[in-house]
Motif scaffolding. Structure first.
Motif, mmCIF file in Angstrom:
data_model
loop_
_atom_site.group_PDB
_atom_site.id
_atom_site.type_symbol
_atom_site.label_atom_id
_atom_site.label_comp_id
_atom_site.label_asym_id
_atom_site.label_seq_id
_atom_site.Cartn_x
_atom_site.Cartn_y
_atom_site.Cartn_z
ATOM 1 N N ALA A 107 0.812 -1.220 0.000
ATOM 2 C CA ALA A 107 0.000 0.000 0.000
ATOM 3 C C ALA A 107 0.842 1.266 0.000
ATOM 4 N N GLY A 108 2.050 1.218 0.538
ATOM 5 C CA GLY A 108 2.867 2.428 0.621
ATOM 6 C C GLY A 108 3.766 2.666 -0.573
ATOM 7 N N GLU A 109 3.739 1.767 -1.568
ATOM 8 C CA GLU A 109 4.612 1.930 -2.726
ATOM 9 C C GLU A 109 4.117 3.088 -3.598
ATOM 10 N N THR A 110 4.993 4.093 -3.804
ATOM 11 C CA THR A 110 4.570 5.296 -4.529
ATOM 12 C C THR A 110 4.855 5.236 -6.026
ATOM 13 N N ALA A 111 5.704 4.308 -6.455
ATOM 14 C CA ALA A 111 6.056 4.237 -7.883
ATOM 15 C C ALA A 111 6.059 2.784 -8.348
ATOM 16 N N PRO A 112 4.918 2.131 -8.351
ATOM 17 C CA PRO A 112 4.868 0.715 -8.751
ATOM 18 C C PRO A 112 5.263 0.541 -10.215
ATOM 19 N N PHE A 113 6.051 -0.509 -10.482
ATOM 20 C CA PHE A 113 6.391 -0.817 -11.864
ATOM 21 C C PHE A 113 6.604 -2.321 -12.003
ATOM 22 N N VAL A 114 6.441 -2.797 -13.232
ATOM 23 C CA VAL A 114 6.849 -4.144 -13.610
ATOM 24 C C VAL A 114 7.285 -4.092 -15.060
ATOM 25 N N GLU A 115 8.340 -4.808 -15.376
ATOM 26 C CA GLU A 115 8.796 -4.931 -16.756
ATOM 27 C C GLU A 115 8.864 -6.408 -17.089
ATOM 28 N N VAL A 116 8.208 -6.777 -18.171
ATOM 29 C CA VAL A 116 8.116 -8.171 -18.598
ATOM 30 C C VAL A 116 8.709 -8.294 -19.993
ATOM 31 N N ILE A 117 9.623 -9.242 -20.181
ATOM 32 C CA ILE A 117 10.221 -9.492 -21.488
ATOM 33 C C ILE A 117 9.904 -10.927 -21.885
ATOM 34 N N SER A 118 9.208 -11.073 -23.001
ATOM 35 C CA SER A 118 8.841 -12.395 -23.515
ATOM 36 C C SER A 118 9.511 -12.624 -24.864
ATOM 37 N N LYS A 119 10.048 -13.821 -25.053
ATOM 38 C CA LYS A 119 10.641 -14.205 -26.327
ATOM 39 C C LYS A 119 9.746 -15.225 -27.008
ATOM 40 N N VAL A 120 9.565 -15.046 -28.305
ATOM 41 C CA VAL A 120 8.725 -15.954 -29.079
ATOM 42 C C VAL A 120 9.386 -16.239 -30.417
ATOM 43 N N ALA A 121 8.958 -17.309 -31.055
ATOM 44 C CA ALA A 121 9.360 -17.623 -32.427
ATOM 45 C C ALA A 121 8.098 -17.854 -33.243
ATOM 46 N N THR A 122 8.061 -17.307 -34.443
ATOM 47 C CA THR A 122 6.873 -17.405 -35.294
ATOM 48 C C THR A 122 7.279 -17.736 -36.725
ATOM 49 N N ARG A 123 6.332 -18.286 -37.459
ATOM 50 C CA ARG A 123 6.472 -18.338 -38.910
ATOM 51 C C ARG A 123 5.079 -18.365 -39.521
ATOM 52 N N ASP A 124 5.008 -17.933 -40.778
ATOM 53 C CA ASP A 124 3.723 -17.885 -41.468
ATOM 54 C C ASP A 124 3.119 -19.287 -41.509
ATOM 55 N N ARG A 125 1.798 -19.321 -41.570
ATOM 56 C CA ARG A 125 1.120 -20.617 -41.642
ATOM 57 C C ARG A 125 0.113 -20.598 -42.776
ATOM 58 N N ALA A 126 -0.050 -21.748 -43.395
ATOM 59 C CA ALA A 126 -1.039 -21.898 -44.459
ATOM 60 C C ALA A 126 -1.451 -23.358 -44.521
ATOM 61 N N VAL A 127 -2.743 -23.576 -44.628
ATOM 62 C CA VAL A 127 -3.305 -24.923 -44.752
ATOM 63 C C VAL A 127 -3.701 -25.133 -46.203
ATOM 64 N N ASP A 128 -3.195 -26.196 -46.808
ATOM 65 C CA ASP A 128 -3.553 -26.525 -48.186
ATOM 66 C C ASP A 128 -4.921 -27.206 -48.166
#
Length: 371
Positions: A107-128
């Protein structure tokens, strides 16, 4: 107090030099015309969410969504790390497995913060869709989960009546799924007045006849009509990461700052193909926003997107989760329809997640793919 935890959600990719975003934009702009995503090389990204509470009051909490989807063909949720001056932990929704970093500040915290770093891998997708793959059937539990109604995506009443009209005469599940897609493209519109991505109250849309909205409305309408037709379907909630490689300005992130680039998509389960990607909402986005804007439905850019977005996605985009009707752990406020934006509340109120400047959060994406 500072706390840092590392969550292993998959094998980490090697760190490499970051490509310049402007170069990526230039490459996208000079790409060949058309829109035809196909599976290719994997790309990796690091996404940083920096959240601060501008006006903390009493018990203050936040919930930051983290990638929770793992699909062998197109998406990997990798490591997530976080730093905060509060008590922070990874928690998951018990029904869908949606992950989030839950932070509580004294309750007494005057400058709350959080930093979140997420790593992902993606590639295009297509269904024939001309080559059935005959995947293993959904389990009974999965079929039940992805055909049931939610608080905002009803599957009875006017939704069922509309679905029956749209799919009348369709000979199989693929024909039903395509009929619903075409109906949404032809009968809805992207409404620029809609806040954020919309809320997805599909029964209200059908009852009022106002078939306008954004992705959380139009793609939820697809999911609801599909489920009402007996087709398993789901929303996939996420955020755009990078420019479109096909030069579509409306279908990619415009800079490394992606704070307002949230986008949800949809999938439908077809017995001969498994989960099939669809995105009628992005077809309507191309109509409204693709330069020079307000394109005709038969404009070549619209035609190309319409053809591609039943069966494929350009995955310059991160998938957070497929969850609905979440009760945020420890929250005093009500359930949320979906988790695609950071959430927070103080002792007296739930903060407006669609006001990142007042709330104070910034989301940035950097590609870490080797070049």
């Amino acid at each position: 107090m500072h706390r840092r935890d590392v969550l292993k959600a998959g094998a980490a990719l090697a760190a490499v030099a970051l490509p310049d975003f402007a170069v990526a934009q230039g490459a996208a702009a000079s790409a060949a015309p058309g829109f035809a995503p196909k599976p290719g090389a994997w790309r990796s990204f690091a996404v940083t969410t920096r959240l601060e509470i501008a006006k903390p009051e009493g018990r203050t909490q936040a919930w930051v969504p983290v990638p929770s989807v793992n699909e062998e063909a197109w998406f990997r949720s990798l490591d997530t790390t976080f730093t905060s001056n509060g008590k922070a932990a990874l928690v998951r929704d018990p029904k869908y497995g949606a992950g989030m970093i839950h932070v509580e500040w004294a309750a007494g915290e005057t400058a709350p913060f959080v930093e979140v770093i997420s790593k992902v891998a993606t590639r295009d997708r297509a269904v024939d869709l001309a080559a059935p793959s005959r995947p293993a059937a959904l389990s009974a539990a999965e079929r039940a989960l992805y055909t049931e109604g939610t608080d905002l995506i009803l599957v009875d009443g006017i939704v069922k009546q509309t679905a029956d009209k749209i799919t009348s005469g369709a000979r199989d599940d693929a024909a039903k799924a395509k009929a619903i897609y075409e109906w949404i493209v032809d009968n809805t519109f992207r409404d620029p007045a809609t806040r954020g991505c919309g809320i997805g109250d599909i029964a209200a849309m059908l009852k009022t006849g106002h078939l306008g909205g954004k992705c959380a409305d139009l793609n939820a309408l697809y999911v609801g009509l599909a489920r009402a037709s007996g087709l398993p379907a789901r929303d996939v909630y996420g955020i755009r990461l990078a420019p479109s490689a096909f030069g579509y300005k409306s279908l990619g992130a415009g800079s490394e700052v992606i704070t307002k680039a949230q986008h949800c998509r949809a999938e439908v389960w077809l017995e001969a193909f498994g989960w099939v990607p669809v995105d009628p909402a992005d077809v309507r986005k191309v109509v409204l926003e693709e330069p020079p804007t307000r394109l005709a439905i038969d404009d070549p850019k619209v035609v190309a997107a319409r053809r591609a977005l039943f069966g494929s996605w350009e995955t310059n985009w991160l998938a957070y989760n497929v969850a609905h009707d979440l009760a945020l752990p420890g929250a005093q406020g009500p359930k949320i329809g979906f988790l695609m934006y950071p959430q927070a509340e103080t002792a007296s109120q739930r903060l407006d997640c669609l006001d990142p400047d007042g709330f104070r959060y910034v989301i940035r994406a950097k590609e870490t793919t080797a070049t």
